[in-house]
Design a protein around this motif. Structure first.
Motif, PDB file in Angstrom:
ATOM      1  N   LEU A  21      32.915  47.922  24.568  1.00 37.16           N
ATOM      2  CA  LEU A  21      31.494  48.128  24.359  1.00 37.16           C
ATOM      3  C   LEU A  21      31.286  49.234  23.335  1.00 37.16           C
ATOM      4  O   LEU A  21      32.224  49.938  22.965  1.00 37.16           O
ATOM      5  N   ALA A  22      30.052  49.402  22.918  1.00 39.46           N
ATOM      6  CA  ALA A  22      29.755  50.425  21.920  1.00 39.46           C
ATOM      7  C   ALA A  22      30.086  51.825  22.438  1.00 39.46           C
ATOM      8  O   ALA A  22      30.464  52.713  21.666  1.00 39.46           O
ATOM      9  N   ASN A  23      29.970  52.020  23.749  1.00 37.90           N
ATOM     10  CA  ASN A  23      30.193  53.356  24.304  1.00 37.90           C
ATOM     11  C   ASN A  23      31.419  53.416  25.209  1.00 37.90           C
ATOM     12  O   ASN A  23      31.549  54.331  26.017  1.00 37.90           O
ATOM     13  N   GLY A  24      32.339  52.443  25.097  1.00 41.69           N
ATOM     14  CA  GLY A  24      33.547  52.487  25.918  1.00 41.69           C
ATOM     15  C   GLY A  24      34.023  51.098  26.293  1.00 41.69           C
ATOM     16  O   GLY A  24      33.654  50.102  25.652  1.00 41.69           O
ATOM     17  N   THR A  25      34.835  51.019  27.332  1.00 43.14           N
ATOM     18  CA  THR A  25      35.348  49.729  27.804  1.00 43.14           C
ATOM     19  C   THR A  25      34.949  49.522  29.262  1.00 43.14           C
ATOM     20  O   THR A  25      34.694  50.468  30.000  1.00 43.14           O
ATOM     21  N   TYR A  26      34.911  48.262  29.655  1.00 44.03           N
ATOM     22  CA  TYR A  26      34.592  47.909  31.040  1.00 44.03           C
ATOM     23  C   TYR A  26      35.462  46.738  31.446  1.00 44.03           C
ATOM     24  O   TYR A  26      35.704  45.821  30.662  1.00 44.03           O
ATOM     25  N   GLY A  27      35.939  46.747  32.685  1.00 47.76           N
ATOM     26  CA  GLY A  27      36.760  45.660  33.182  1.00 47.76           C
ATOM     27  C   GLY A  27      38.236  46.000  33.179  1.00 47.76           C
ATOM     28  O   GLY A  27      38.643  47.128  32.911  1.00 47.76           O
ATOM     29  N   SER A  28      39.060  45.014  33.524  1.00 45.58           N
ATOM     30  CA  SER A  28      40.501  45.237  33.612  1.00 45.58           C
ATOM     31  C   SER A  28      41.251  43.955  33.275  1.00 45.58           C
ATOM     32  O   SER A  28      40.651  42.913  33.016  1.00 45.58           O
ATOM     33  N   ASN A  29      42.564  44.053  33.301  1.00 45.16           N
ATOM     34  CA  ASN A  29      43.407  42.880  33.087  1.00 45.16           C
ATOM     35  C   ASN A  29      43.886  42.289  34.409  1.00 45.16           C
ATOM     36  O   ASN A  29      44.845  41.506  34.433  1.00 45.16           O
ATOM     37  N   ALA A  30      43.239  42.656  35.508  1.00 41.44           N
ATOM     38  CA  ALA A  30      43.680  42.182  36.828  1.00 41.44           C
ATOM     39  C   ALA A  30      43.680  40.663  36.906  1.00 41.44           C
ATOM     40  O   ALA A  30      44.639  40.054  37.395  1.00 41.44           O
ATOM     41  N   ALA A  31      42.607  40.034  36.453  1.00 41.90           N
ATOM     42  CA  ALA A  31      42.504  38.576  36.549  1.00 41.90           C
ATOM     43  C   ALA A  31      43.573  37.876  35.717  1.00 41.90           C
ATOM     44  O   ALA A  31      44.036  36.788  36.070  1.00 41.90           O
ATOM     45  N   ILE A  32      43.970  38.496  34.617  1.00 41.76           N
ATOM     46  CA  ILE A  32      44.995  37.918  33.750  1.00 41.76           C
ATOM     47  C   ILE A  32      46.378  38.079  34.359  1.00 41.76           C
ATOM     48  O   ILE A  32      47.209  37.164  34.326  1.00 41.76           O
ATOM     49  N   ASN A  33      46.628  39.241  34.962  1.00 42.42           N
ATOM     50  CA  ASN A  33      47.980  39.593  35.393  1.00 42.42           C
ATOM     51  C   ASN A  33      48.336  39.165  36.819  1.00 42.42           C
ATOM     52  O   ASN A  33      49.518  39.017  37.139  1.00 42.42           O
ATOM     53  N   ILE A  34      47.352  39.009  37.681  1.00 42.10           N
ATOM     54  CA  ILE A  34      47.666  38.792  39.093  1.00 42.10           C
ATOM     55  C   ILE A  34      48.415  37.474  39.303  1.00 42.10           C
ATOM     56  O   ILE A  34      48.099  36.454  38.696  1.00 42.10           O
ATOM     57  N   LYS A  35      49.438  37.533  40.157  1.00 45.00           N
ATOM     58  CA  LYS A  35      50.268  36.369  40.467  1.00 45.00           C
ATOM     59  C   LYS A  35      50.343  36.195  41.986  1.00 45.00           C
ATOM     60  O   LYS A  35      49.995  37.088  42.754  1.00 45.00           O
ATOM     61  N   ASP A  36      50.848  35.046  42.419  1.00 40.74           N
ATOM     62  CA  ASP A  36      50.946  34.753  43.850  1.00 40.74           C
ATOM     63  C   ASP A  36      51.730  35.818  44.610  1.00 40.74           C
ATOM     64  O   ASP A  36      51.399  36.162  45.752  1.00 40.74           O
TER      65      ASP A  36
END
Length: 580
Positions: free
Chosen positions: A540-555
């Motif tokens: 974002l213009a003033n920083g970041t929001y969110g994570s890579n959890a949804a991408i990285n999570i495995k069974d």
């Protein structure tokens, strides 16, 4: 497991240091006092049980407490720092070598389990103590041992089942089947329940109510594990119902106002079943703000960086902003009243006005405390609005009006502007009685409370096919949260009861209370909900929001990695969890 023995002796030494002013202790031979057999004396067993309690400060107070239970879920996304990759399931950080937070939990639990085993071993040798007192101490110790094992099995699955006191180094240790560990947990809790006091002799002591709540929770968790028993849901319902129906016997009751539950000074209130005690004695609680160990940083973990914004400075009232955990939009929006189909029944400024928990448990307004700070204006008035998180996107006209405000405008963060630094703050653990700006809190942290007992009962009855009874228990919690005159609107119908609704209600009621990861794992919803509700990282213009959890999570992330040090110490007899 050499470290278990060394850690245990370290605990004994600390406890003895606290009592060394006693003439009786001074007359003792110091070498004999330091032997484990000291536990076989009245002073020793009291000190030993106190030592077993001491681990609760580490399991339920520091950064690891929240990274291992709240991070990487549907309720919280990345803040400005990470711990062991637990917040985003990082393949390079969440490893047997690097996962320091989960390794810390393993170490503390086994240290205290061994302490408990020492107490139980030597309790048969204690002379000169009131038998009723000795019986009570043994019951408390068994309950606490069960609690530490309950933490371990939920994180790691099969774990070493240590029931004998270790006073010599050994490598002959392997993981026991999950079913055996759960069986021992139930045995310890059942034996404790049958001989423990109804009410605590002093704040922080466990009671029969603690045993009932924990038995219900253990059966609920075992029911969805590979160790499940046919009667687990029935037992979960039975123990929860017994506690609810007899809460007066234990001096328990629901607070009438959600704000009262976490009010400073009420940490031992009538709704509290179990908590971790802290105090201002640096011997027992880390309070200086920089020496980490048994500290209480609960209030700092969810605090945003207000101190970087105009006309604001860090102070005791607003707390130390660790900014570890950022609210997800899912959690924020879960407090919006909806109909049975999920359609919002509130809009605009009325959002989250029926369910009062959001506005009572989250700080959305900060007041000017330092005019001119951070490139602010000396015209700013102390106590005037400085920061506002409205929880909705505002019309351009409203934003323009705020920007033109006199004597100075205030900063607005709409949901689309939340970052790793700026977001509404959960205030359940706020501590305004600290002695310094950066000093840790000495407030007790609540571990279990009666509102959760109702939700455990609801979940058990739902799985037993009795959605009507489940609805009734859920509505007790929801009615308490209703705004004046809005009780009927907060009640749900039987048809609305699903496991997802129960999880949503647990989110609204119990967010931040060191249990969300367990909840998602238990219900088989961890991967599904992380992918659906933990937002992907955006710039974002003033920083970041969110994570890579949804991408990285495995069974395989439904279990934590076994610390590599434990695998190495046992020459591989302790096997690693799949995937790590």
């Amino acid at each position: 497991m050499n470290k278990l023995f060394l850690a245990t002796l370290g605990t004994f030494g600390l406890l003895l240091g606290a009592t060394s002013c006693s003439n009786d202790i001074l007359d003792e031979n110091p070498q004999s006092v330091l032997l484990p057999s000291f536990l076989g004396t009245p002073q020793g067993i009291e000190a030993g049980v106190t030592g077993v309690y001491s681990g609760l400060r580490q399991i339920y107070g520091n950064d690891a407490a929240f990274f291992t239970t709240e991070a990487g879920t549907d309720l919280w996304t990345n803040g400005i720092s990470s711990s062991s990759g637990l917040n985003d399931y990082s393949p390079t950080d969440l490893t047997p070598v690097n996962a320091g937070s989960t390794s810390f939990i393993w170490t503390v639990c086994y240290q205290q389990i061994n302490n408990a085993n020492g107490v139980l071993k030597y309790s048969n040798e204690v002379q000169g103590m009131d038998p009723a007192r000795l019986k009570q101490l043994v019951a408390e110790t068994k309950l606490l041992r069960a609690q530490y094992y309950f933490v371990l099995v939920r994180h790691f699955g099969d774990v070493p089942l240590m029931l004998s006191f270790i006073d010599q180094p050994t490598k002959d240790i392997s993981r026991a089947p999950l079913a055996d560990v759960y069986a021992q947990i139930v045995t310890d809790l059942t034996e404790a329940m049958n001989s423990i006091a109804d009410k605590p002799a002093q704040p922080g002591r466990v009671t029969r109510a603690t045993a009932l709540h924990l038995l219900a929770k253990v059966h609920l968790n075992r029911a969805t594990s590979t160790a499940k028993q046919a009667d687990d849901y029935a037992n979960a319902a039975k123990f929860a119902k017994e506690l609810i129906d007899n809460q007066g016997r234990y001096g328990l009751g629901m607070e009438t106002d959600p704000a009262k539950v976490f009010e400073e000074g009420n940490e031992n209130g009538k709704e509290v079943i179990f908590n971790a005690q802290f105090n201002g004695d640096a011997t027992f609680s880390r309070i200086d703000g920089f020496t980490f160990g048994g500290e209480n940083v609960a209030g700092f973990n969810f605090r945003s960086r207000y101190d970087l914004l105009p006309n604001m400075a860090r102070d005791i009232n607003n707390g130390r902003p660790f900014a570890r955990h950022v609210i997800t939009r899912f959690l924020e929006n879960s407090y919006i009243l909806r109909d049975a189909a999920g359609t919002p029944l509130e809009t605009g400024a009325a959002l989250r006005s029926t369910d009062t928990r959001y506005n009572k448990w989250f700080t959305t307004v900060y007041r000017v405390n330092s005019p001119g700070a951070n490139s602010g204006s000396t015209s700013a008035v102390i106590g005037d609005t400085s920061i506002w998180y409205p929880g909705r996107e505002l019309p351009a006209a409203v934003l323009a009006r705020i920007a033109a405000r006199k004597p100075v405008p205030y900063r607005v963060f709409q949901p689309s502007q939340y970052t790793t630094e700026y977001f509404p703050t959960m205030n359940k653990f706020d501590s305004r009685q600290r002695t310094s700006v950066n000093g840790f809190s000495t407030r007790p942290n609540i571990i279990y409370r009666l509102a959760e007992t109702y939700l455990i009962a609801a979940e058990a009855y739902f799985y037993l096919g009795n959605a009507g009874q489940a609805k009734d228990y859920i509505n007790v919690v929801r009615r308490r949260a209703a705004a004046p005159g809005k009780t009927t609107q907060m009640e749900i119908a039987e048809a609305q009861v699903t496991i997802d609704f129960i999880l949503d209600e647990r989110a609204r009621e119990l967010c931040g209370e060191m249990m969300r990861w367990y909840d998602l794992k238990r219900t088989g919803k961890l991967i599904e909900r992380v992918k659906a509700y933990n937002p992907p990282r955006v710039n974002l213009a003033n920083g970041t929001y969110g994570s890579n959890a949804a991408i990285n999570i495995k069974d395989y992330h439904v279990l934590r990695p076994i610390p590599q040090t434990e695998v190495d110490r046992t020459s591989g007899k302790i096997k690693q969890n799949t995937g790590y």
